[in-house]
Write a protein that holds these residues in place. Structure first.
Motif, PDB file in Angstrom:
ATOM      1  N   PRO A 158       0.837  -1.206   0.000  1.00 35.15           N
ATOM      2  CA  PRO A 158       0.000   0.000   0.000  1.00 35.15           C
ATOM      3  C   PRO A 158       0.872   1.256   0.000  1.00 35.15           C
ATOM      4  O   PRO A 158       1.975   1.261   0.542  1.00 35.15           O
ATOM      5  N   CYS A 159       0.390   2.306  -0.650  1.00 33.32           N
ATOM      6  CA  CYS A 159       1.110   3.573  -0.681  1.00 33.32           C
ATOM      7  C   CYS A 159       1.159   4.126   0.745  1.00 33.32           C
ATOM      8  O   CYS A 159       0.135   4.207   1.438  1.00 33.32           O
ATOM      9  N   ALA A 160       2.334   4.491   1.200  1.00 36.87           N
ATOM     10  CA  ALA A 160       2.493   4.928   2.591  1.00 36.87           C
ATOM     11  C   ALA A 160       3.529   6.032   2.679  1.00 36.87           C
ATOM     12  O   ALA A 160       4.327   6.256   1.767  1.00 36.87           O
ATOM     13  N   LYS A 161       3.475   6.757   3.822  1.00 37.83           N
ATOM     14  CA  LYS A 161       4.443   7.797   4.095  1.00 37.83           C
ATOM     15  C   LYS A 161       4.700   7.807   5.600  1.00 37.83           C
ATOM     16  O   LYS A 161       3.769   7.941   6.382  1.00 37.83           O
ATOM     17  N   PHE A 168      -1.785  12.122   3.724  1.00 38.38           N
ATOM     18  CA  PHE A 168      -0.747  12.659   2.857  1.00 38.38           C
ATOM     19  C   PHE A 168      -1.206  12.518   1.409  1.00 38.38           C
ATOM     20  O   PHE A 168      -2.196  11.846   1.108  1.00 38.38           O
ATOM     21  N   LYS A 169      -0.496  13.187   0.482  1.00 37.66           N
ATOM     22  CA  LYS A 169      -0.825  13.102  -0.936  1.00 37.66           C
ATOM     23  C   LYS A 169       0.176  12.246  -1.699  1.00 37.66           C
ATOM     24  O   LYS A 169      -0.193  11.472  -2.576  1.00 37.66           O
ATOM     25  N   CYS A 199       4.346   7.196  -5.168  1.00 32.41           N
ATOM     26  CA  CYS A 199       2.924   7.075  -5.520  1.00 32.41           C
ATOM     27  C   CYS A 199       2.155   8.276  -4.987  1.00 32.41           C
ATOM     28  O   CYS A 199       2.608   8.960  -4.064  1.00 32.41           O
ATOM     29  N   THR A 200       0.997   8.557  -5.591  1.00 31.26           N
ATOM     30  CA  THR A 200       0.147   9.677  -5.189  1.00 31.26           C
ATOM     31  C   THR A 200      -1.218   9.139  -4.802  1.00 31.26           C
ATOM     32  O   THR A 200      -1.796   8.306  -5.505  1.00 31.26           O
ATOM     33  N   VAL A 201      -1.744   9.614  -3.684  1.00 33.50           N
ATOM     34  CA  VAL A 201      -3.057   9.152  -3.216  1.00 33.50           C
ATOM     35  C   VAL A 201      -3.953  10.361  -2.990  1.00 33.50           C
ATOM     36  O   VAL A 201      -3.495  11.493  -2.841  1.00 33.50           O
ATOM     37  N   GLN A 202      -5.259  10.101  -2.977  1.00 35.22           N
ATOM     38  CA  GLN A 202      -6.212  11.150  -2.664  1.00 35.22           C
ATOM     39  C   GLN A 202      -6.095  11.483  -1.181  1.00 35.22           C
ATOM     40  O   GLN A 202      -6.118  10.597  -0.345  1.00 35.22           O
ATOM     41  N   ARG A 203      -5.898  12.805  -0.906  1.00 32.03           N
ATOM     42  CA  ARG A 203      -5.710  13.190   0.485  1.00 32.03           C
ATOM     43  C   ARG A 203      -6.935  12.799   1.294  1.00 32.03           C
ATOM     44  O   ARG A 203      -8.066  12.998   0.896  1.00 32.03           O
ATOM     45  N   LYS A 204      -6.675  12.219   2.450  1.00 27.94           N
ATOM     46  CA  LYS A 204      -7.745  11.771   3.322  1.00 27.94           C
ATOM     47  C   LYS A 204      -7.286  11.942   4.760  1.00 27.94           C
ATOM     48  O   LYS A 204      -6.184  11.555   5.106  1.00 27.94           O
ATOM     49  N   LYS A 205      -8.161  12.588   5.554  1.00 27.80           N
ATOM     50  CA  LYS A 205      -7.800  12.747   6.947  1.00 27.80           C
ATOM     51  C   LYS A 205      -7.836  11.397   7.649  1.00 27.80           C
ATOM     52  O   LYS A 205      -8.706  10.577   7.386  1.00 27.80           O
ATOM     53  N   CYS A 206      -6.887  11.223   8.538  1.00 25.28           N
ATOM     54  CA  CYS A 206      -6.829   9.970   9.285  1.00 25.28           C
ATOM     55  C   CYS A 206      -7.718  10.047  10.516  1.00 25.28           C
ATOM     56  O   CYS A 206      -7.772  11.084  11.195  1.00 25.28           O
ATOM     57  N   THR A 217      -4.907   6.624  -6.540  1.00 28.19           N
ATOM     58  CA  THR A 217      -5.432   7.289  -7.727  1.00 28.19           C
ATOM     59  C   THR A 217      -4.445   7.249  -8.880  1.00 28.19           C
ATOM     60  O   THR A 217      -4.827   7.011 -10.020  1.00 28.19           O
ATOM     61  N   LYS A 218      -3.176   7.550  -8.629  1.00 30.42           N
ATOM     62  CA  LYS A 218      -2.202   7.494  -9.712  1.00 30.42           C
ATOM     63  C   LYS A 218      -0.811   7.329  -9.108  1.00 30.42           C
ATOM     64  O   LYS A 218      -0.559   7.676  -7.967  1.00 30.42           O
TER      65      LYS A 218
END
Length: 226
Positions: A158-161, A168-169, A199-206, A217-218
């Protein structure tokens, strides 16, 4: 009376001469067979000499010449020593020395272990291994070259930071694979066992304490070799 005594005297004298001639003839036959042949041989010898040791062996034993200084002594053994191979013949079983580059052998044309500095290949002792093979310095044999083999890639993570998958984006994702066959000395080297890309993900509050997976997303690819 005197004639009878004289007759008996000549009879006894002729008999003693006959016995003496038989013993002399037997002694000549033994000397013709081999000089200094001894009686009552030991150590598996069938016949032997005080100077040369065993001349022949008892059944099933192998005859071999051992060098002691400048002298060779015949001995009889149950099996041939290292560096010799045994051959059975109708009249004698004997040990024959292996070739000069051979430490142990099955026969004169097939070596089973080579002396130091040589490599074994198909019963021969070679200075260098043939094309397509390489030297194994542990076993001193020519063996096939082994190339590295790796498993298939695992799915991307999974995309992670910073260990989180939300909030995060832009982050990173990774995948890995295992080495299932390490290469030999001349084999192809192993490829990388892990890759990382951005990788880039749709920002989402945790949510509180959330580190769950977000919707991808992309992805912008950046392969990093680890």
């Amino acid at each position: 009376m005197h004639l009878r005594l004289i007759s008996w005297f000549f009879i006894i004298l002729n008999f003693m001469e006959y016995i003496g001639s038989q013993n002399a003839s037997r002694g000549r036959r033994q000397r013709r067979m081999h000089p200094n042949v001894s009686q009552g041989c030991q150590g598996g010898c069938a016949t032997c000499s005080d100077y040369n040791g065993c001349l022949s062996c008892k059944p099933r034993l192998f005859f071999v010449l051992e060098r002691i200084g400048m002298k060779q002594i015949g001995v009889c053994l149950s099996s041939c020593p290292s560096g010799y191979y045994g051959t059975r013949y109708p009249d004698i079983n004997k040990c024959t020395k292996c070739k000069a580059d051979c430490d142990t052998c099955f026969n004169k044309n097939f070596c089973t272990k080579c002396k130091s500095g040589f490599y074994l290949h198909l019963g021969k002792c070679l200075d260098n291994c043939p094309e397509g093979l390489e030297a194994n310095n542990h076993t001193m044999e020519c063996v096939s070259i082994v190339h590295c083999e790796a498993s298939e890639w695992s799915p991307w993570s999974p995309c992670a930071k910073k260990g989180k998958t939300c909030g995060f984006k832009r982050g990173t994702e990774t995948r890995a694979r295992e080495i299932i066959q390490h290469p030999s000395a001349k084999g192809n080297l192993c490829p990388p066992t892990s890759e990382t890309r951005k990788c880039t993900v749709q920002r989402k509050k945790c949510q509180k304490g959330e580190r769950g997976t977000t919707t991808l997303t992309k992805c912008a690819f950046l392969i990093l070799i680890i």
